[in-house]
Motif scaffolding. Structure first.
Motif, PDB file in Angstrom:
ATOM      1  N   VAL A 137       0.696  11.618  -0.630  1.00 49.94           N
ATOM      2  CA  VAL A 137       1.421  10.911  -1.915  1.00 49.94           C
ATOM      3  C   VAL A 137       1.106  12.154  -3.197  1.00 49.94           C
ATOM      4  O   VAL A 137       1.931  12.111  -3.897  1.00 49.94           O
ATOM      5  CB  VAL A 137       1.019   9.758  -2.198  1.00 49.94           C
ATOM      6  N   ASP A 139       5.553   7.570  -1.454  1.00 48.68           N
ATOM      7  CA  ASP A 139       4.797   6.654  -0.861  1.00 48.68           C
ATOM      8  C   ASP A 139       4.758   6.304   0.678  1.00 48.68           C
ATOM      9  O   ASP A 139       3.893   6.438   1.493  1.00 48.68           O
ATOM     10  CB  ASP A 139       4.804   5.123  -1.520  1.00 48.68           C
ATOM     11  N   HIS A 187       4.944  -5.590  -3.233  1.00 43.28           N
ATOM     12  CA  HIS A 187       5.200  -4.439  -2.489  1.00 43.28           C
ATOM     13  C   HIS A 187       5.959  -4.806  -1.465  1.00 43.28           C
ATOM     14  O   HIS A 187       5.507  -5.711  -0.548  1.00 43.28           O
ATOM     15  CB  HIS A 187       4.118  -3.383  -2.071  1.00 43.28           C
ATOM     16  N   ARG A 203       3.259   4.150 -10.334  1.00 44.72           N
ATOM     17  CA  ARG A 203       3.497   3.079  -9.526  1.00 44.72           C
ATOM     18  C   ARG A 203       4.632   2.455  -9.794  1.00 44.72           C
ATOM     19  O   ARG A 203       4.955   1.952 -10.819  1.00 44.72           O
ATOM     20  CB  ARG A 203       2.333   2.256  -9.296  1.00 44.72           C
ATOM     21  N   ILE A 223      -3.123   3.879  -1.293  1.00 52.31           N
ATOM     22  CA  ILE A 223      -1.728   4.231  -2.023  1.00 52.31           C
ATOM     23  C   ILE A 223      -1.315   2.869  -3.020  1.00 52.31           C
ATOM     24  O   ILE A 223      -0.969   2.943  -4.144  1.00 52.31           O
ATOM     25  CB  ILE A 223      -0.645   4.348  -0.974  1.00 52.31           C
ATOM     26  N   VAL A 224      -1.403   1.621  -2.549  1.00 47.52           N
ATOM     27  CA  VAL A 224      -0.845   0.642  -3.184  1.00 47.52           C
ATOM     28  C   VAL A 224      -2.109  -0.614  -3.819  1.00 47.52           C
ATOM     29  O   VAL A 224      -1.989  -0.790  -4.909  1.00 47.52           O
ATOM     30  CB  VAL A 224       0.028  -0.318  -2.332  1.00 47.52           C
TER      31      VAL A 224
END
Length: 306
Positions: A53, A59, A140, A118, A207-208
């Motif tokens: 990323v 993503d 998400h 994000r 990533i999240v």
């Protein structure tokens, strides 16, 4: 109300990491293979996804990279334990140690890196519902995909022919082999699929959930996911519920800290792991119940010639 909405949303977010990893381990164990390397797989996948990323800004490519890293490591583990007949427990522990060291080495240059801004997600019309909107409908997409994956696994394992064959390999590999099924290849496919899901969990974490890279950031979630499969008696729906339960305990520590509760922070940090020990201790009081639900050949090697 806002506090409750935030707590529920954070529980779903945190539980998704555990659910993905535990569902992957469930697939492994349904085929009769125990993989203690989930922690190392998740760490390697986390740095693979995070680095992807950082360089691409995408993503979903990061998730794919995490799944790829998890699948490769799981395939190596599978070849060792299925074809070379190494001990499953020792090999899994070695994989966990390898993943911890390799991810720390590969991630040195990414410690200070930041991901692109994000994105925020919301389901139109539902996201504005008081309490339920912020709690459930601003997550998400991977949170909803995890719920869908759980439902699909329930159907796959208990309604599809392929799933029944997979379970038969975990229950009686000798009988499955006698019927002409390629037991070792089925086990390898299950191990690779499970590794890919563990990899997706690691990538989602970096990533999240965080989103950043720090050495050792999985912080025992791989071991909690392993305990979840036993806690859920090897059933996908219970795995998901258990993941949200442990996710809620994890989020509760942050909520208590932010509320100024006069409890040492070290004790609050212990809560998820303490809950894991308590649950396993309660379950282990009835070993007959565990044996009735556990795949019969779990952890046992299979030799086609024997």
């Amino acid at each position: 109300m806002d506090t409750w909405a935030l707590l529920i949303a954070a529980t779903l977010n945190g539980g998704t990491v555990l659910a993905l990893a535990a569902l992957g381990l469930l697939v492994n164990e349904k085929a009769g293979v125990v993989n203690l390397g989930a922690e190392g797989i998740m760490l390697c996948a986390a740095i693979a996804g995070f680095a992807t990323v950082v360089h691409t800004g995408n993503d979903w490519l990061g998730f794919a990279a995490g799944m790829g890293a998890g699948a490769i490591l799981a395939a190596a583990f599978g070849v060792l334990v299925i074809w070379l007949n190494t001990n499953q427990y020792a090999t899994g522990l070695a994989l966990s140690l390898f993943g911890s060291g390799f991810s720390a080495f590969a991630g040195i240059r990414y410690v200070q890196e930041k991901l692109p801004e994000r994105p925020h997600f919301a389901i139109p019309g539902l996201a504005d519902i008081p309490l339920l909107g912020p709690a459930l409908f601003r997550q998400h997409p991977m949170v909803y995909l995890t719920v869908g994956l759980t439902l699909w696994l329930v159907w796959f394992l208990y309604r599809s022919r392929t799933g029944l064959v997979l379970r038969s390999v975990g229950e009686s590999p000798g009988s499955a082999h006698a019927l002409g099924y390629p037991v070792r290849r089925i086990r390898l496919a299950a191990v690779v699929a499970g590794g890919a899901l563990c990899g997706l969990a690691g990538a989602y974490l970096a990533i999240v959930y965080t989103p950043l890279w720090v050495e050792g950031m999985v912080a025992g979630r791989g071991w909690i996911a392993l305990a979840l499969t036993t806690f859920a008696t090897w059933r996908p729906a219970r795995v998901l519920l258990g993941a949200y339960l442990f996710g809620g305990v994890t989020m509760l520590q942050f909520q208590l800290q932010s509320s100024g509760v006069d409890v040492p922070s070290q004790f609050l940090t212990m809560l998820p792991y303490l809950a894991t020990i308590v649950v396993l201790a309660l379950i282990s009081r009835n070993p007959a119940w565990i044996r009735a639900n556990m795949p019969a050949s779990l952890g046992k090697p299979f030799h086609p010639g024997s």
